[in-house]
Write a protein that holds these residues in place. Structure first.
Motif, mmCIF file in Angstrom:
data_model
loop_
_atom_site.group_PDB
_atom_site.id
_atom_site.type_symbol
_atom_site.label_atom_id
_atom_site.label_comp_id
_atom_site.label_asym_id
_atom_site.label_seq_id
_atom_site.Cartn_x
_atom_site.Cartn_y
_atom_site.Cartn_z
ATOM 1 N N ARG A 169 0.838 -1.212 0.000
ATOM 2 C CA ARG A 169 0.000 0.000 0.000
ATOM 3 C C ARG A 169 0.871 1.260 0.000
ATOM 4 O O ARG A 169 0.613 2.205 -0.749
ATOM 5 C CB ARG A 169 -0.931 0.010 1.209
ATOM 6 C CG ARG A 169 -1.930 1.189 1.191
ATOM 7 C CD ARG A 169 -2.803 1.224 2.426
ATOM 8 N NE ARG A 169 -3.579 -0.001 2.576
ATOM 9 C CZ ARG A 169 -3.444 -0.861 3.586
ATOM 10 N NH1 ARG A 169 -2.541 -0.627 4.531
ATOM 11 N NH2 ARG A 169 -4.184 -1.936 3.660
ATOM 12 N N THR A 198 0.868 2.951 -3.910
ATOM 13 C CA THR A 198 -0.096 4.042 -4.038
ATOM 14 C C THR A 198 0.375 5.103 -5.041
ATOM 15 O O THR A 198 -0.446 5.592 -5.838
ATOM 16 C CB THR A 198 -0.377 4.673 -2.656
ATOM 17 O OG1 THR A 198 -1.022 3.685 -1.835
ATOM 18 C CG2 THR A 198 -1.298 5.887 -2.782
ATOM 19 N N VAL A 246 -0.490 3.767 -8.447
ATOM 20 C CA VAL A 246 -1.944 3.882 -8.636
ATOM 21 C C VAL A 246 -2.304 5.310 -9.032
ATOM 22 O O VAL A 246 -3.100 5.539 -9.956
ATOM 23 C CB VAL A 246 -2.695 3.473 -7.350
ATOM 24 C CG1 VAL A 246 -4.188 3.803 -7.463
ATOM 25 C CG2 VAL A 246 -2.510 1.981 -7.071
ATOM 26 N N ARG A 249 -4.209 6.843 -12.300
ATOM 27 C CA ARG A 249 -5.412 7.682 -12.153
ATOM 28 C C ARG A 249 -5.238 9.027 -12.850
ATOM 29 O O ARG A 249 -6.219 9.625 -13.298
ATOM 30 C CB ARG A 249 -5.723 7.884 -10.667
ATOM 31 C CG ARG A 249 -6.293 6.634 -9.986
ATOM 32 C CD ARG A 249 -6.517 6.857 -8.497
ATOM 33 N NE ARG A 249 -7.109 5.679 -7.864
ATOM 34 C CZ ARG A 249 -7.281 5.535 -6.556
ATOM 35 N NH1 ARG A 249 -6.888 6.509 -5.732
ATOM 36 N NH2 ARG A 249 -7.831 4.446 -6.071
ATOM 37 N N ASN A 308 -9.618 4.153 -13.809
ATOM 38 C CA ASN A 308 -10.178 3.704 -12.540
ATOM 39 C C ASN A 308 -9.253 2.651 -11.930
ATOM 40 O O ASN A 308 -9.525 1.459 -11.969
ATOM 41 C CB ASN A 308 -11.583 3.128 -12.781
ATOM 42 C CG ASN A 308 -12.221 2.629 -11.496
ATOM 43 O OD1 ASN A 308 -11.912 3.101 -10.401
ATOM 44 N ND2 ASN A 308 -13.103 1.647 -11.618
ATOM 45 N N ASP A 337 -6.977 0.791 -8.920
ATOM 46 C CA ASP A 337 -7.017 0.467 -7.494
ATOM 47 C C ASP A 337 -5.974 -0.599 -7.187
ATOM 48 O O ASP A 337 -5.572 -1.369 -8.062
ATOM 49 C CB ASP A 337 -8.397 -0.068 -7.097
ATOM 50 C CG ASP A 337 -9.457 1.019 -7.058
ATOM 51 O OD1 ASP A 337 -9.350 1.922 -6.207
ATOM 52 O OD2 ASP A 337 -10.379 0.972 -7.898
ATOM 53 N N ARG A 347 -5.107 -4.078 -5.459
ATOM 54 C CA ARG A 347 -5.756 -5.309 -5.012
ATOM 55 C C ARG A 347 -4.663 -6.290 -4.624
ATOM 56 O O ARG A 347 -3.980 -6.832 -5.474
ATOM 57 C CB ARG A 347 -6.639 -5.888 -6.123
ATOM 58 C CG ARG A 347 -7.453 -7.114 -5.679
ATOM 59 C CD ARG A 347 -8.424 -7.540 -6.756
ATOM 60 N NE ARG A 347 -7.725 -8.013 -7.940
ATOM 61 C CZ ARG A 347 -8.317 -8.257 -9.112
ATOM 62 N NH1 ARG A 347 -9.603 -8.002 -9.263
ATOM 63 N NH2 ARG A 347 -7.613 -8.688 -10.137
#
Length: 366
Positions: free
Chosen positions: A106, A110, A113, A117, A122, A124, A126
Motif C-alpha cells: 500500500r 499508491t 496507482v 489515475r 479507474n 485500485d 488489489r
C-alpha cells in the motif's frame, strides 16, 4: 528525505532480475533509497524463485523460439516479460518499509496507482496487484535482502497475449486457447485502456512526482555506482547458468509428476495443486510410511527468512506419514522461524498436505 532516481536503457532478462540485488547491496552499505526504472530488450520467461520450471514453462516452445527462461530471486508466478512493460524497482532501507506485506504494498504502490489515475483510469490496489476496472495492469512482488527491502513491479503498456500463452505450460491446446481468452479478459494495458501508449519519459516524470508527493521525499537524478555495476554484471552472469535456472527442478529430480500413482506396496508418489491465497504445488513421495521427499513450490512470496521453504522441505523428510506428526512439525517450524509469507500460512500448508495424504494412492501405502 533524498532518494536516487535511476533510469537505465533496456536490458536482457538476466540483468533485469539482478539489477535490484546490486542496488540492495548499495542500500545495505548505507546508500540512499532508490527508484530504478527500465525495460527489456527482448522477451523472456520470468520464473518465480519458488517455482519448478518444468511445471510452469512450455520448454519446447521457448527453446524453439530462443526465448530465455530466467529464474529471479523474488517469489510470485511465472510471467512473460516483453518490451511492452515499464518496469520499476523500489529498494529501501528496512526501517523505511512496513514489515506487514499488505502495508508495504500500500505504501509504495499508491504512487503508481495515482499515476494511472492521472490518465483518467479507474485504478485500485488489489493485494500486490494494481487493477483498472478490475483488470490487472501491474504485477508486483517483494523480498528482503540484508537490511533492505525490494519491491519490483511493472506497468503494462501493451500486451502480446498470443506469445504469453504459448510460453506457459498447459495440459492441452484447447486449454491454451482458453487461457489466452481468459488473459484478454483479466489483463489490461495502457494501450487497451487509452487507445495509445504514453511516452516512457512522461510516465517517468509522473512516477517521480507521485512518489515525491505521496512519500514526502525528493529525488535526485543519479546513476549506478561502479561497485553496483561490477556486482550487477557478476550476478547476471551467475543467473544465466542452468544450475540456477533449474535449481528447484534439480532439487527434486525424482518426483516430477502431475498425478498420483502407487508405485509399489510401500511407495507412492502424488502431486496436488492447492489454492490458498496463492497457489501451492505439493509433490510428495512416501516410502515405508514416511515422507521420503517433498517439493513445495508455487507463486507465493517468502520475504523472510531466506531459504525457509527449502529448510521446511528438508525438515519434513523422514517424518512419519501421519497427519498429526506432520502438523506438529509444520507448526513448530513456523513458530520458531516466524516466516513472513505472502500467499499462504501454516494452516493452508497443513490443509494441502491433509488433502494429498487422503488421496487413495497414498492411503494404500500408509
Amino acid at each position: 528525505m533524498s532518494w536516487r532516481f535511476i533510469s537505465l536503457p533496456p536490458q536482457d532478462g538476466y540483468h533485469m532480475v539482478t539489477s535490484f540485488v546490486a542496488v540492495a547491496d548499495y542500500v545495505n552499505r548505507g546508500g540512499k533509497n532508490t527508484l530504478l526504472i527500465f525495460s527489456v530488450k527482448e522477451p523472456f520467461v520470468n520464473v518465480g524463485v519458488h517455482q519448478e520450471v518444468w511445471l510452469e514453462v512450455d520448454l519446447e516452445f521457448t527453446k524453439k523460439m530462443k526465448i530465455p527462461v530466467v529464474r529471479r530471486d523474488l517469489g510470485g508466478g511465472t510471467v512473460v516479460i516483453t518490451a511492452g512493460e515499464h518496469d520499476y524497482f523500489i529498494v529501501v532501507r528496512q526501517e523505511d518499509a512496513p514489515r506487514n506485506p499488505t502495508e508495504l504494498y500500500r505504501k509504495f504502490l499508491t504512487p503508481v496507482v495515482n499515476v494511472l489515475r492521472s490518465y483518467g483510469l479507474n485504478a485500485d490496489l488489489r493485494d500486490q496487484d494494481i487493477v483498472v476496472n478490475g483488470k490487472k495492469i501491474s504485477g508486483n512482488g517483494a523480498m528482503t535482502r540484508g537490511n533492505s527491502v525490494v519491491l519490483a513491479g511493472n506497468i503494462l503498456l501493451s500486451l502480446d497475449v498470443d506469445l504469453i500463452s504459448k510460453c506457459i505450460k498447459v495440459p492441452t491446446e484447447k486449454f491454451r486457447d482458453k487461457m489466452a481468452k481468459d488473459m484478454s479478459e483479466w489483463l489490461t494495458s495502457l494501450e487497451k485502456e487509452l487507445g495509445y501508449v504514453p511516452p516512457r519519459d512522461e510516465i517517468n516524470r509522473k512516477l517521480k512526482e507521485a512518489f515525491e508527493k505521496e512519500l514526502g521525499i525528493k529525488f535526485e537524478d543519479s546513476t549506478l555506482t561502479p561497485e553496483e555495476i561490477e556486482l550487477w554484471e557478476k550476478l547476471a552472469s551467475e543467473k544465466a547458468k542452468e544450475e540456477w535456472i533449474f535449481y528447484k527442478d534439480n532439487r527434486h529430480p525424482n518426483i516430477h509428476t502431475e498425478r498420483c500413482v502407487k508405485i509399489s506396496s510401500a511407495v507412492a508418489l502424488c502431486h496436488l495443486d492447492y489454492k490458498a491465497r496463492k497457489l501451492l504445488r505439493i509433490t510428495l513421495k512416501i516410502v515405508n510410511k514416511k515422507i521420503d521427499e517433498i517439493s513445495i513450490s508455487g507463486d507465493f512470496f517468502v520475504m523472510s527468512p531466506n531459504g525457509f521453504i527449502e529448510y521446511l522441505e528438508d525438515r519434513l523428510k523422514g517424518v512419519s506419514a501421519n497427519l498429526e506428526e506432520i502438523r506438529e512439525v509444520i507448526l513448530d517450524e513456523f513458530n520458531e522461524k516466524k516466516p513472513v509469507i505472502f500467499g499462504f500460512n501454516e494452516n493452508d500448508l497443513i490443509d494441502a498436505l491433509t488433502e494429498i495424504m487422503r488421496k487413495p494412492d497414498i492411503q494404500e501405502v500408509i
